[in-house]
Design an enzyme around this catalytic site. Structure first.
Site, mmCIF file in Angstrom:
data_model
loop_
_atom_site.group_PDB
_atom_site.id
_atom_site.type_symbol
_atom_site.label_atom_id
_atom_site.label_comp_id
_atom_site.label_asym_id
_atom_site.label_seq_id
_atom_site.Cartn_x
_atom_site.Cartn_y
_atom_site.Cartn_z
ATOM 1 N N HIS A 49 4.501 54.487 105.834
ATOM 2 C CA HIS A 49 4.075 53.131 106.049
ATOM 3 C C HIS A 49 3.416 52.668 104.645
ATOM 4 C CE1 HIS A 49 3.602 52.840 110.628
ATOM 5 N NE2 HIS A 49 4.346 53.576 110.358
ATOM 6 N N PRO A 109 -13.119 58.991 113.242
ATOM 7 C CA PRO A 109 -11.729 58.754 112.526
ATOM 8 C C PRO A 109 -11.386 57.388 112.202
ATOM 9 C CG PRO A 109 -11.949 58.893 115.222
ATOM 10 C CD PRO A 109 -13.406 59.138 114.500
ATOM 11 N N TYR A 122 -7.748 54.303 101.448
ATOM 12 C CA TYR A 122 -6.879 54.501 102.780
ATOM 13 C C TYR A 122 -5.897 55.517 102.294
ATOM 14 C CZ TYR A 122 -4.917 53.794 107.011
ATOM 15 O OH TYR A 122 -4.563 54.233 108.541
ATOM 16 N N TYR A 151 -6.448 47.755 112.815
ATOM 17 C CA TYR A 151 -7.472 48.111 112.967
ATOM 18 C C TYR A 151 -8.304 46.728 113.458
ATOM 19 C CZ TYR A 151 -7.102 52.480 110.876
ATOM 20 O OH TYR A 151 -6.593 53.849 110.309
ATOM 21 N N LYS A 166 -9.488 60.023 107.820
ATOM 22 C CA LYS A 166 -9.897 60.832 106.763
ATOM 23 C C LYS A 166 -9.935 62.330 107.252
ATOM 24 C CE LYS A 166 -9.217 58.538 103.332
ATOM 25 N NZ LYS A 166 -7.716 58.268 103.755
HETATM 26 C C1 LIG Z 1 -10.089 64.600 119.645
HETATM 27 C C2 LIG Z 1 -10.039 64.384 118.031
HETATM 28 C C3 LIG Z 1 -9.430 63.402 117.453
HETATM 29 C C4 LIG Z 1 -9.177 63.245 116.347
HETATM 30 N N1 LIG Z 1 -8.672 62.112 115.377
HETATM 31 C C5 LIG Z 1 -8.190 62.030 114.196
HETATM 32 C C6 LIG Z 1 -7.503 60.917 113.789
HETATM 33 O O1 LIG Z 1 -7.072 60.181 114.420
HETATM 34 N N2 LIG Z 1 -7.490 61.170 112.293
HETATM 35 C C7 LIG Z 1 -7.723 62.029 111.457
HETATM 36 O O2 LIG Z 1 -7.703 61.894 110.176
HETATM 37 N N3 LIG Z 1 -8.551 63.193 111.968
HETATM 38 C C8 LIG Z 1 -8.785 63.152 113.332
HETATM 39 N N4 LIG Z 1 -9.383 64.169 114.053
HETATM 40 C C9 LIG Z 1 -9.801 65.039 113.090
HETATM 41 C C10 LIG Z 1 -8.769 66.099 112.826
HETATM 42 O O3 LIG Z 1 -8.053 66.422 113.882
HETATM 43 C C11 LIG Z 1 -9.461 67.366 111.919
HETATM 44 O O4 LIG Z 1 -9.993 66.911 110.868
HETATM 45 C C12 LIG Z 1 -8.555 68.485 111.906
HETATM 46 O O5 LIG Z 1 -7.978 68.862 112.971
HETATM 47 C C13 LIG Z 1 -8.982 69.770 111.085
HETATM 48 O O6 LIG Z 1 -8.322 70.822 110.932
HETATM 49 P P1 LIG Z 1 -9.053 72.095 110.676
HETATM 50 O O7 LIG Z 1 -7.981 73.086 110.877
HETATM 51 O O8 LIG Z 1 -9.884 72.153 109.799
HETATM 52 O O9 LIG Z 1 -9.923 72.291 112.296
HETATM 53 P P2 LIG Z 1 -9.343 72.473 113.644
HETATM 54 O O10 LIG Z 1 -8.048 71.718 113.911
HETATM 55 O O11 LIG Z 1 -10.556 72.376 114.591
HETATM 56 O O12 LIG Z 1 -8.864 73.947 113.886
HETATM 57 C C14 LIG Z 1 -9.760 75.194 113.870
HETATM 58 C C15 LIG Z 1 -9.231 76.289 114.686
HETATM 59 O O13 LIG Z 1 -10.052 77.471 114.892
HETATM 60 C C16 LIG Z 1 -10.230 77.822 116.072
HETATM 61 N N5 LIG Z 1 -11.484 78.682 116.251
HETATM 62 C C17 LIG Z 1 -12.858 78.146 116.437
HETATM 63 N N6 LIG Z 1 -13.576 78.887 116.370
HETATM 64 C C18 LIG Z 1 -12.962 80.212 116.483
HETATM 65 C C19 LIG Z 1 -13.575 81.589 116.386
HETATM 66 N N7 LIG Z 1 -14.787 81.817 116.750
HETATM 67 N N8 LIG Z 1 -12.359 82.419 116.083
HETATM 68 C C20 LIG Z 1 -11.324 82.245 115.943
HETATM 69 N N9 LIG Z 1 -10.684 80.668 115.777
HETATM 70 C C21 LIG Z 1 -11.633 79.977 115.972
HETATM 71 C C22 LIG Z 1 -10.076 76.941 116.919
HETATM 72 O O14 LIG Z 1 -9.330 77.362 118.007
HETATM 73 C C23 LIG Z 1 -9.080 75.931 116.111
HETATM 74 O O15 LIG Z 1 -7.681 76.095 116.580
HETATM 75 C C24 LIG Z 1 -9.546 64.302 115.207
HETATM 76 C C25 LIG Z 1 -10.392 65.282 115.900
HETATM 77 C C26 LIG Z 1 -10.772 65.354 117.152
HETATM 78 C C27 LIG Z 1 -11.522 66.320 117.678
#
Ligand SMILES: Cc1cc2nc3c(=O)[nH]c(=O)nc-3n(C[C@H](O)[C@H](O)[C@H](O)COP(=O)(O)OP(=O)(O)OC[C@H]3O[C@@H](n4cnc5c(N)ncnc54)[C@H](O)[C@@H]3O)c2cc1C
Length: 397
Positions: free
Chosen positions: A75, A295, A388, A203, A299
């Site tokens: 995009h 969101p 962005y 947006y 970011k």
């Molecule tokens: C509903 C929702 C919508 C979102 N929409 C957007 C968006 O549109 N744009 C954007 O940029 N960001 C968005 N985000 C944010 C983005 O999804 C997150 O920043 C991203 O998932 C971060 O990745 P991560 O791997 O750090 O954490 P996570 O994806 O949360 O992964 C963490 C992992 O650790 C595991 N875990 C947790 N506790 C334990 C434990 N005690 N032992 C072992 N494993 C464990 C979990 O099961 C999970 O699989 C959204 C977040 C949510 C919740």
């Protein structure tokens, strides 16, 4: 208790944990991932969809970029709409950069498959995962799997376990500062197998509240509505959602809206949260484990990726050059970029949402004047575009 060994133990098989393990594997550094739930459960979480080029480069470097590059959509712009006035922000023209629209679920699946192909160990459904002795040279993690207790010895622990994980809790309260802002609304998201309303994301700020028209592909749309925190998904039939979306999207875009049955609907609370520092001894907080953002600026996932980039460079230097001291650079470098992302997300959230009586009339006027100023100026649009598409990643000293 059975004992296992690795160099870097990773807690969490979300995007952060998978990306880090694939990158370290390319450098010959051994990792084991411990994940609380099943792989399918991880893939069931529908979340982000806009990838900065910095993230995309890392995914390619990790060897998992093929589908993203063939199926993802580049995009070159986004639109901001203030009531009915549509303002294009031409990302590539203003910054030379673009973003890739490709779902978090897809990128996670690609990385899971690549991990399996390369035989990198991941233990799903690991319970009672607990880091120990992280300040010592011999940290370890205890966990249980199928009723058996394990000890995983390692050099370093990457806490990639999201906002509700155990890693952040391992840092004593007196040694960390947590910053938080909880917004008085949530985002109701609806996914449908319908073509998007527009080629670019829109947006939209309206008196009825914020709305976002996003997409995953040419045939799959993702829409969001600002809703009160008290609303439940059950309060929103598909019909009610589409009717409200039509009232919030600009009129000349609405004529392209194709509605259909939702394939997913959920409400996300919106908040900013930052933990400082992101390192404690040989434990590092990565991605949502250390910080989350609303969101609005797309970011969250992208900040997780920049943390991974920094930690990857640090661990590579540790193992290749024996420079253990460089681990102290992780928190300051990661946090500088995180705070920038937090600030941009705060700015977009504050200016585009309706806070009702939470903001006095004067503040509301100041904000609409600020938006007008930014959107009527090439320099203003460039400032939005630069943030962005994502600020550059910082190198180690
Ligand atoms: C509903 C929702 C919508 C979102 N929409 C957007 C968006 O549109 N744009 C954007 O940029 N960001 C968005 N985000 C944010 C983005 O999804 C997150 O920043 C991203 O998932 C971060 O990745 P991560 O791997 O750090 O954490 P996570 O994806 O949360 O992964 C963490 C992992 O650790 C595991 N875990 C947790 N506790 C334990 C434990 N005690 N032992 C072992 N494993 C464990 C979990 O099961 C999970 O699989 C959204 C977040 C949510 C919740």
């Amino acid at each position: 208790m059975e004992t296992k060994k690795t160099q870097v133990a990773i807690i969490g098989a979300g995007p952060s944990g998978l990306l880090l393990s694939l990158l370290l594997n390319k450098q010959g550094i051994d990792t084991v991932i411990l994940e609380r739930v099943t792989g399918n459960y991880v893939l069931g979480r529908i979340r982000a969809g806009v990838l900065e080029q910095g993230f995309a480069k890392l995914v390619r470097q990790a060897g998992a970029g093929h589908n993203m590059d063939t199926l993802g959509e580049v995009h070159h712009g986004v639109e901001l709409a203030i009531d009915d006035k549509r303002v294009p922000i031409e990302l590539t023209k203003l910054t030379g950069e673009s973003v890739i629209v490709y779902g978090q679920v897809d990128i996670t699946r690609d990385m899971m498959e690549e991990r399996e192909k390369r035989g990198i160990e991941a233990i799903y459904e690991a319970s009672n995962v607990q880091p120990h002795d992280v300040k010592s040279d011999n940290p370890y993690i205890t966990y249980e799997k199928d009723g058996v207790k394990y000890k995983l010895e390692c050099d370093y622990i990457a806490g990639c376990d999201g906002f509700h994980g155990v890693s952040r809790k391992t840092i004593p309260d007196e040694l960390k500062t947590e910053y938080e802002r909880v917004y008085p609304f949530g985002w109701l998201g609806l996914m449908s197998d319908t073509p998007p309303i527009n080629d670019e994301l829109i947006y939209a700020k309206t008196k009825r509240g914020f709305a976002l028209a996003s997409m995953r592909s040419k045939t799959r749309s993702r829409y969001y509505l600002q809703v009160p925190l008290t609303d439940k998904v059950e309060d929103w039939s598909d019909e009610k959602f589409w009717e409200e979306l039509k009232k919030r999207m600009p009129k000349d875009a609405v004529k392209n809206l194709v509605t259909g049955k939702s394939i997913e609907k959920s409400i996300v609370p919106t908040r900013s949260f930052i933990c400082e520092p992101l390192q404690y001894g040989n434990l590092f907080l990565v991605g949502d484990a250390g910080h989350i953002v609303p969101p609005t600026g797309a970011k969250g996932l992208n900040l997780a990726a920049s943390d991974v980039a920094t930690l990857y460079k640090i661990l590579t230097r540790v193992y290749k050059q024996g420079d253990k001291k460089c681990i102290e650079q992780y928190s300051p470098i990661a946090l500088r970029r995180v705070w920038n992302g937090v600030r941009f997300s705060w700015w977009m959230t504050d200016l585009l949402h309706n806070f009702g009586d939470d903001k006095d009339f004067y503040t509301q006027r100041m904000e609409s004047s600020e938006l007008e100023f930014f959107l009527n100026s090439e320099a203003g649009k460039k400032v939005i575009a630069e943030q962005y598409v994502g600020l550059p990643y910082e190198d180690l000293e």
